[in-house]
Design a protein around this motif. Structure first.
Motif, PDB file in Angstrom:
ATOM      1  N   ALA A 341       9.275  17.241   5.903  1.00  0.00           N
ATOM      2  CA  ALA A 341       8.407  16.404   6.738  1.00  0.00           C
ATOM      3  C   ALA A 341       7.993  17.144   7.994  1.00  0.00           C
ATOM      4  N   GLU A 343       7.684  20.411   8.313  1.00  0.00           N
ATOM      5  CA  GLU A 343       6.725  21.436   7.900  1.00  0.00           C
ATOM      6  C   GLU A 343       5.331  20.826   7.710  1.00  0.00           C
ATOM      7  N   LYS A 344       5.274  19.633   7.164  1.00  0.00           N
ATOM      8  CA  LYS A 344       3.987  18.959   6.970  1.00  0.00           C
ATOM      9  C   LYS A 344       3.310  18.660   8.313  1.00  0.00           C
ATOM     10  N   GLU A 348      -0.318  20.559  10.166  1.00  0.00           N
ATOM     11  CA  GLU A 348      -1.509  19.883  10.682  1.00  0.00           C
ATOM     12  C   GLU A 348      -2.058  20.559  11.946  1.00  0.00           C
TER      13      GLU A 348
END
Length: 350
Positions: A341, A343-344, A348
């Motif tokens: 999560a 890394e996501k 962005e």
């Protein structure tokens, strides 16, 4: 003399719909001066919470320093409470509100605690539309330090010591309107018929609900030259309307003549009924409130009642789009979702 209330309560006392008697919303015996207006405000808060059937554990009361900030000891003794340092009550309330949005927040302050050392704190709580009821018990003097003029003392008013105030007053109602408060009212500690429904409406409002209550100091500021004395307020008070608060569960009816009434539906379906003494008054028009406030001041009147309300108010949680669940109930897996999560989120920003 004892300052401990008896634990016994008559079994025949009337109960509200959740089974509490009015006495269950009281606190310790007041140690304020006999006749202090602050005690009347405490009584109005007790009455409003009893009639609204608020479970005591659902309300948090917060305060700063001063005679006014002692009063949470005298009401809602079974509720959460936090007595902060001088002028810092809004910051403590902000933090508590952000951590647990499920509680009802009631902030108590005074004219010194708000209009002097806490002015910056007050301004930012208003502009953020923090979901709380903020009550200022306004007596125009520093009662804990022998009655010196406070920042809300009117220009030309005369203290008990005989000195005339040479400085213009800070009008907290006018300031709240200017800063964008979504609920602004003024009342008098000796007018429970007006104050109780105002407190009910403020506790139901989704956002910053401000009530400035003129509360005479019987020891240091109840002399003939004071503009915050019982006699002066009673002689110069001018009300915008007669108020009634109708909870959502009760039948809602209006029986006022055309052009003399207004009804404001709150976010939870409750209704504020206003029988307007001034037929031109519109409580949802901020400019009208500001103008009428200035006109009343020019006439030497103290304008009371619901001055302004935004029925479409969005509180700080809605503005920031915070999680609906109180932070103190979030589990470890919700607070720390893992490296994937994170890394996501980082991706962005690349």
């Amino acid at each position: 003399m004892t300052y401990i209330k008896p634990a016994f309560r008559h079994p025949g006392l009337a109960k509200n719909k959740i089974g509490f008697a009015r006495a269950d919303y009281e606190g310790a015996i007041s140690t304020l001066c006999a006749g202090c207006g602050h005690d009347s405000i405490s009584g109005a808060i007790v009455q409003a919470c009893y009639e609204m059937a608020i479970a005591p554990h659902r309300l948090a009361k917060l305060s700063g320093i001063g005679c006014s900030s002692k009063t949470p000891t005298y009401f809602l003794g079974k509720s959460h409470g936090f007595n902060s340092v001088h002028g810092r009550m809004p910051s403590i309330t902000t933090g508590a509100n952000m951590a647990n949005r499920d509680l009802i927040y009631l902030g108590v302050s005074g004219d010194g605690d708000t209009a002097s050392i806490g002015m910056g704190q007050f301004c930012h709580a208003v502009r953020r539309n923090l979901n709380m009821m903020y009550v200022v018990m306004n007596n125009g003097c520093y009662g804990l330090t022998k009655g010196q003029d406070s920042a809300t003392a009117d220009f030309g008013s005369v203290s008990k010591a005989g000195s005339e105030n040479a400085f213009p007053a800070i009008d907290l109602v006018g300031l709240a309107l200017e800063l964008g408060a979504t609920f602004v009212a003024r009342s008098f500690s000796g007018d429970k018929k007006q104050l109780v429904p105002l407190i009910k409406a403020a506790l139901s409002h989704p956002g910053f609900a401000f009530i400035d209550v003129i509360s005479p100091c019987v020891t240091f500021n109840n002399n003939p030259g004071s503009t915050k004395s019982y006699d002066f307020v009673r002689e110069h008070i001018a009300s915008t309307s007669v108020l009634d608060f109708v909870p959502e569960q009760e039948e809602i009816t209006v029986d006022y003549g055309e052009g003399t009434s207004a009804s404001v539906v709150l976010h939870d379906g409750s209704l504020l009924q206003l029988h307007k003494l001034n037929p031109d008054w519109d409580p949802t028009d901020r400019d009208s409130a500001v103008n009428n406030l200035q006109h009343a001041k020019a006439r030497g009147q103290i304008l009371t009642g619901l001055l302004y309300i935004d029925p479409k108010s969005h509180d700080l949680h809605q503005v920031l789009n915070t999680v609906a669940q109180p932070l103190n109930t979030l589990r470890k897996d919700q607070l720390c979702p893992g490296s994937a999560a994170l890394e996501k989120i980082n991706a962005e920003f690349r």
